[in-house]
Design an enzyme around this catalytic site. Structure first.
Site, short mmCIF file in Angstrom:
data_model
loop_
_atom_site.label_atom_id
_atom_site.label_comp_id
_atom_site.label_asym_id
_atom_site.label_seq_id
_atom_site.Cartn_x
_atom_site.Cartn_y
_atom_site.Cartn_z
N LYS A 1 46.68 60.69 37.18
CA LYS A 1 46.31 62.00 37.77
C LYS A 1 46.64 63.09 37.04
O LYS A 1 46.18 63.98 36.71
CB LYS A 1 46.64 61.89 39.07
CG LYS A 1 46.03 63.06 40.04
CD LYS A 1 46.48 63.09 41.57
CE LYS A 1 46.05 61.70 42.12
NZ LYS A 1 46.67 61.64 43.65
N ARG B 1 51.31 64.91 45.57
CA ARG B 1 50.42 63.53 45.67
C ARG B 1 51.04 62.64 44.95
O ARG B 1 51.79 63.02 43.76
CB ARG B 1 49.00 63.76 45.28
CG ARG B 1 48.30 64.84 46.19
CD ARG B 1 46.88 65.16 45.31
NE ARG B 1 46.28 66.03 45.93
CZ ARG B 1 45.24 65.64 46.49
NH1 ARG B 1 44.61 64.42 46.44
NH2 ARG B 1 44.46 66.80 47.18
N GLY C 1 44.33 54.97 47.40
CA GLY C 1 44.76 54.77 48.86
C GLY C 1 45.92 53.99 49.15
O GLY C 1 46.19 53.98 50.29
N MET D 1 49.30 54.88 48.17
CA MET D 1 50.33 55.62 48.00
C MET D 1 50.14 56.98 48.76
O MET D 1 48.98 57.20 49.21
CB MET D 1 51.21 55.89 46.71
CG MET D 1 51.74 54.42 46.45
SD MET D 1 52.59 54.65 44.56
CE MET D 1 51.19 55.23 43.85
N ARG E 1 39.46 60.49 37.49
CA ARG E 1 39.79 59.51 37.14
C ARG E 1 38.69 58.20 36.88
O ARG E 1 37.71 58.45 37.30
CB ARG E 1 40.58 58.75 38.06
CG ARG E 1 40.06 58.43 39.51
CD ARG E 1 41.30 57.93 40.22
NE ARG E 1 40.45 58.01 41.79
CZ ARG E 1 41.15 57.94 42.90
NH1 ARG E 1 42.59 57.69 42.89
NH2 ARG E 1 40.51 57.92 44.07
N HIS F 1 38.31 54.61 52.81
CA HIS F 1 39.26 53.60 52.30
C HIS F 1 38.81 52.21 52.20
O HIS F 1 38.92 51.51 51.15
CB HIS F 1 40.61 53.74 53.19
CG HIS F 1 41.65 52.54 52.88
ND1 HIS F 1 41.71 51.46 53.50
CD2 HIS F 1 42.62 53.01 52.03
CE1 HIS F 1 42.91 50.92 53.06
NE2 HIS F 1 43.29 51.70 51.94
N SER G 1 41.34 16.81 24.12
CA SER G 1 41.07 18.04 24.99
C SER G 1 42.44 18.16 26.00
O SER G 1 42.82 17.16 26.42
CB SER G 1 39.96 17.62 25.71
OG SER G 1 39.59 18.48 26.95
N CYS H 1 40.41 21.28 29.21
CA CYS H 1 39.50 21.18 30.27
C CYS H 1 40.24 21.17 31.49
O CYS H 1 39.80 20.96 32.67
CB CYS H 1 38.89 19.80 30.18
SG CYS H 1 40.05 18.36 30.14
N TYR I 1 37.02 25.23 21.82
CA TYR I 1 36.23 25.46 22.97
C TYR I 1 37.31 25.38 24.14
O TYR I 1 38.28 24.81 24.29
CB TYR I 1 35.14 24.48 23.30
CG TYR I 1 35.17 23.21 23.43
CD1 TYR I 1 35.51 22.67 24.85
CD2 TYR I 1 35.70 22.09 22.41
CE1 TYR I 1 36.06 21.38 25.16
CE2 TYR I 1 35.97 20.97 22.51
CZ TYR I 1 36.24 20.40 24.09
OH TYR I 1 36.33 19.20 24.34
C1 PEP Z 1 43.66 17.87 33.55
O1 PEP Z 1 44.68 17.23 34.04
O2 PEP Z 1 44.03 18.90 33.43
C2 PEP Z 1 42.22 17.44 33.87
C3 PEP Z 1 41.61 18.22 33.57
O3 PEP Z 1 42.22 16.23 34.25
P1 PEP Z 1 42.33 16.10 36.14
O4 PEP Z 1 42.19 17.63 36.74
O5 PEP Z 1 41.22 15.26 36.38
O6 PEP Z 1 43.64 15.29 36.20
#
Ligand code: PEP
Ligand code: MG
Length: 898
Positions: A28, A98, A107, A109, A343, A459, A785, A852, A872
């Site tokens: 501000k 302020r 909102g 503070m 802002r 708010h 993975s 994963c 990935y």
């Molecule tokens: C993990 O362990 O990150 C995984 C993807 O396998 P799970 O969650 O099935 O154990």
């Protein structure tokens, strides 16, 4: 120490600051300085720095050396600029005080208006404005605000007194209060403070008022709601807040005055139209607090045409200057327009996307800026369900659609109840008359928020939009009885604990749990995601176990399946029985019989997934969980056995006894096997590749199912790229063994079908030893993975299943910055990921590596994946768009910092 340096500069006049000084002057302060220097009509003032706030907090709540005298000098300059005198009884200077942190916390503070009024200056103001009623009204507001914010007297004590006075007038509005009423009300307010503070008086000395108000704003940095807000929005605690002291201008000097808020574009849907609200004859708090329902900004063209035109011009200038949507506060004092602050405007996910893309089309920003500007997690809101238009629903009330999305939950009427019920696992909808910053803890856990009062900038609306929580405000048909625990309209009564559904996109409040529908993603979204895809280097895959989930993921832009958890395919009732048969088998032959029954089921499921992912890679993981997860609970079986025995004792025919004895025999067999399979610590027990090592026939069956499905798909002209993944490996020997089994069966299947197809065999890296031994493991892997769920569990020694009970405490107490199962612990677990990648690629430089675990869909973890060079990320289908955008942002940020 900084706070002891007398000559350190703690205070900046608005004419001294610059927009780049946000960290020091707060958002501000920096913006107001910038506007002042651009010649916009900004009331003069000065900013006390965030450094001063931090020094104050560190030094036992004392102002740092020199700060107060610098503030007094700055105030003298403001007096000179305005020709008014602070504390003067002729033409008194009044100021607002302020807060203003570097990152906006709307909102959260505190603000004090009309500071400088006392029993004498109020008369000076009355004379100067020739409006004693106005002066008294300003004074009573100031006492209540100061009493509440600075002296911590509960707000309700003042509002109850005000209500009593309003009842004495003809039409019951605060604007109807006459001078006599106000004189009396002022005395009542002073007495309230005196009583509540056990003899502390409301201070008459304006300098004392200012000193106390500055300290209160510093203190407000550490209130519960501010701390909670920072935790949720991940704002560091050590930023501190600046304090802005600014000359008051009055929107409540009659019907030629007013105050309002304007967004340069629509913050709900991003439409290119000025969007805002105002109230005539009111102060800013009236708009934000939702006490009176404001009018649309465009009605101003009739009521105050000149100010309206001027405001529209300034709005355009400000947006062009900052190259982003602005949220502007203004006041009109007797026909003169003043800009109080600007802002960057908070907006919904949908608005963020629309505004970013439109601004590229308008040539205001480039595509990279647009992609960086939309917070990846905000896309979640676009994917929110909406009410199914075919659903049968009873509308209880309608209000303003303040924050989009549909949500269902049980009604609660207080923020504390919200917390209690949500901790018990209930989805809750917080229903309030209006919300105030004190409600924040309840709002944060709500699925949706509904208020009876307030406008689109109240708010509740602002906070809900910031959090992406569906919200309806101003549903004025509902009456709330907090004590009795219900709300009602003319036709309906809804009790605490009843289900309702909120449609934040239309403003409808519906009875019960109403069916919702998946959203359709518009052109702006597709354009932005197209740009993002062109900028990212990380691939984005999905974790999906069925053909349906795979096609949802593909529609969201998944470029393959990164994890198909095959065990999930065994959980249907008919399937579970066969799975149990397999587990309970006495010998190999019996197990083979059961596996033969499972084979066609798995093959069918894989075929569905291959069809959905035609042409894209599909990673299928072999059975992972401990087998007893498929069996009944040991203790429950014991109880059932006991009951059967009791029944046998009571049976009165031989036939019945015979039948029961047979059941007992079966149950005992089952119990015996369950007992055999029981493990003290199954997460570290006989699971993952350890199953396939002891029962290679399971690996064989699963490989056959994958490869036969692949061949059948290929025969139907579906392009397949199967990737078979071995879980929970810790030694290269395990992988070597399982790989040999998979290869043998896969080649046999291909031989039988007379087909050729590319398939790969890889492994999960989800144990610390696997990361450490990655160079050796890579000898047998075509890909890695990272299973960061298990890797987090085993690196921390924290049980995935049990840590929920105490991990939140770690986060609240800041022992950990985040829950490591949600946000990858880059410092610890991250080291193992990095090492695993490096060592794997020492052996195979082109080794494909993904992730994963849950972290694959979390933006900060994705940035880390980019840094360590993964190929990935893989995440749940609904997070795929978030991952795509986050991956693009990670790549852009990496380029920028290179
Ligand atoms: C993990 O362990 O990150 C995984 C993807 O396998 P799970 O969650 O099935 O154990
Ligand atoms: Mg795992």
């Amino acid at each position: 120490m900084l706070y002891q340096q007398r000559d350190h500069k703690w205070v900046y006049l608005f004419t001294e600051g610059r927009t780049e000084m946000k960290a020091l002057l707060g958002g501000k302060g920096a913006n107001v300085a910038e506007m002042t220097q651009a010649g916009l009509p900004v009331p003069p003032g000065f900013t006390i720095t965030t450094e001063a706030c931090n020094a104050y907090t560190q030094y036992e709540n004392q102002f740092p050396e020199g700060m107060w005298s610098q503030a007094q000098t700055a105030l003298a300059q403001v007096e000179a600029d305005t020709g008014k005198q602070f504390g003067g009884n002729q033409n008194p200077l009044l100021v607002s005080v302020r807060s203003g942190a570097a990152i906006s916390m709307p909102g959260m503070m505190d603000t004090v208006l009309n500071l400088g009024l006392n029993d004498e200056t109020v008369e000076g103001l009355a004379q100067f404005t020739e409006n004693r009623r106005f002066a008294l009204d300003a004074y009573r507001r100031f006492i209540a605000m100061f009493g509440n914010i600075v002296m911590k007297v509960p707000h309700e004590k003042f509002s109850r007194a005000l209500e009593r006075f309003k009842l004495q007038t003809d039409s019951g509005r605060d604007t109807d209060l006459g001078e006599d009423h106000l004189d009396e009300l002022i005395n009542v307010y002073k007495r309230i403070i005196f009583t509540d503070r056990h003899g502390d008086e409301f201070p008459q000395d304006p300098f004392e008022q200012l000193r106390m108000a500055i300290a209160a704003v510093f203190d407000s940095w550490n209130t519960r709601r501010a701390v909670e807000y920072r935790r949720i929005h991940r704002i560091p605690d050590d930023l501190g807040t600046a304090v802005n002291v600014q000359v008051m201008v009055f929107g409540n000097m009659g019907w030629g005055s007013g105050t309002g808020v304007a967004f340069t574009r629509n913050p709900s849907n991003g439409d290119k139209e000025v969007f805002g609200e105002y109230l005539l004859n009111a102060q800013g708090e009236d708009v934000v607090a939702g006490l009176r329902t404001p009018k649309s900004i465009h009605e101003m063209v009739n009521e105050l045409p000149e100010s309206y035109q001027q405001l529209m011009g300034i709005i355009q200038r400000l947006e062009a200057h900052y190259r982003d949507m602005q949220d502007i506060e203004f006041t009109i004092e007797q026909g003169k327009l003043w800009i109080l602050q600007t802002r960057t405007g908070k907006r919904t996910g949908a608005a963020a996307v629309t505004i970013a893309v439109d601004m590229v089309d308008e040539g205001v920003i480039d595509r990279e800026t647009a992609v960086l500007r939309v917070e990846a997690n905000q896309l979640d809101q676009l994917l929110h369900p909406t009410i199914d238009p075919d659903a049968d629903a009873t509308v209880v009330a309608t209000g303003l659609p303040a924050s989009p999305g549909a949500a269902t939950g049980i009604v609660v009427l207080t923020p504390d109840d919200a917390l209690v019920y949500s901790e018990q696992g209930h989805p809750i909808i917080l229903v309030r008359h209006e919300t105030s910053p004190d409600d924040f803890h309840g709002m944060a856990v709500a699925e949706a928020i509904l208020t009876a009062r307030g406008g689109m900038t109240s708010h509740a609306a602002v906070v809900a939009r910031g959090m992406g929580t569906p919200c309806i405000v101003g549903a004025d048909a509902i009456q709330i009885s907090e004590e009795e625990g219900y709300f009602y309209t003319k036709e309906h009564k809804v009790r605490r604990g009843d289900w309702i559904t909120i449609d934040g996109s239309t403003g409808s409040v519906l009875l019960g749990q109403v069916a919702t529908k998946q959203p359709e993603l518009g052109d702006h979204y597709l354009t932005l995601m197209g740009w993002a895809d062109g900028m990212r280097q990380l691939g984005v895959r999905a974790n999906a176990d069925t053909g349906h989930d795979a096609s949802v993921a593909r529609n969201f832009g998944a470029e393959g399946i990164g994890l198909c958890r095959t065990e999930h395919m065994f959980f249907g009732d008919d399937r579970l029985a066969i799975m149990r048969e397999m587990i309970l088998a006495e010998d190999l032959a019996a197990r083979q019989v059961a596996l033969e029954k499972l084979l066609p089921i798995q093959r069918h499921d894989f075929l569905e997934i291959f069809k959905a992912m035609d042409g894209l890679p599909v990673t299928i993981r072999l059975l992972d969980p401990p087998l007893h997860e498929f069996l009944p609970n040991f203790e429950e079986l014991q109880v059932e056995l006991y009951e059967l025995k009791l029944k046998t004792q009571q049976a009165d025919t031989f036939a019945k006894i015979d039948q029961l004895l047979h059941q007992i025999w079966e149950k005992e067999q089952l119990l015996h096997r369950v007992e055999q399979l029981r493990e003290a610590n199954p997460m570290l027990g006989h699971r993952g590749c350890r199953l396939g090592l002891l029962y290679p026939e399971v690996t064989e069956m699963q490989t056959r199912a994958v490869m036969e499905a692949a061949c059948e798909a290929q025969a139907q002209n579906i392009a397949v790229q199967p990737e078979i993944m071995i879980p929970l490996v810790s030694a290269e020997t395990e992988l070597r063994h399982q790989r040999a089994v998979v290869e043998r069966v896969a080649e046999a299947v291909l031989g039988t079908y007379g087909m050729k197809l590319d398939y790969h065999i890889g492994t999960m890296i989800e144990l610390p030893r696997a990361a450490l031994m990655a160079d050796r493991i890579a000898e047998h892997a075509d890909f890695f993975s990272f299973g960061t769920n298990d890797l987090t569990q085993t690196t921390f020694g924290l049980s995935r299943d049990d840590s929920g009970r105490f991990l939140s405490h770690y986060v609240t107490e800041k022992l950990l910055t985040d829950d490591p199962f949600q946000v990858l612990d880059q410092n610890g677990v991250g080291q193992l990921v990095q090492l695993g990648v490096e060592r794997g690629r020492q052996t195979k430089p082109a080794l494909k590596v993904g992730i994963c675990g849950e972290h694959g869909g979390e933006p900060r973890s994705i940035a880390f994946c980019q840094e360590v060079g993964l190929n990935y990320v893989s995440c749940s289908p609904y997070r795929v768009p978030i991952a795509r955008l986050a991956a693009a942002q990670a790549a852009l940020r990496q380029q920028k910092s290179a």
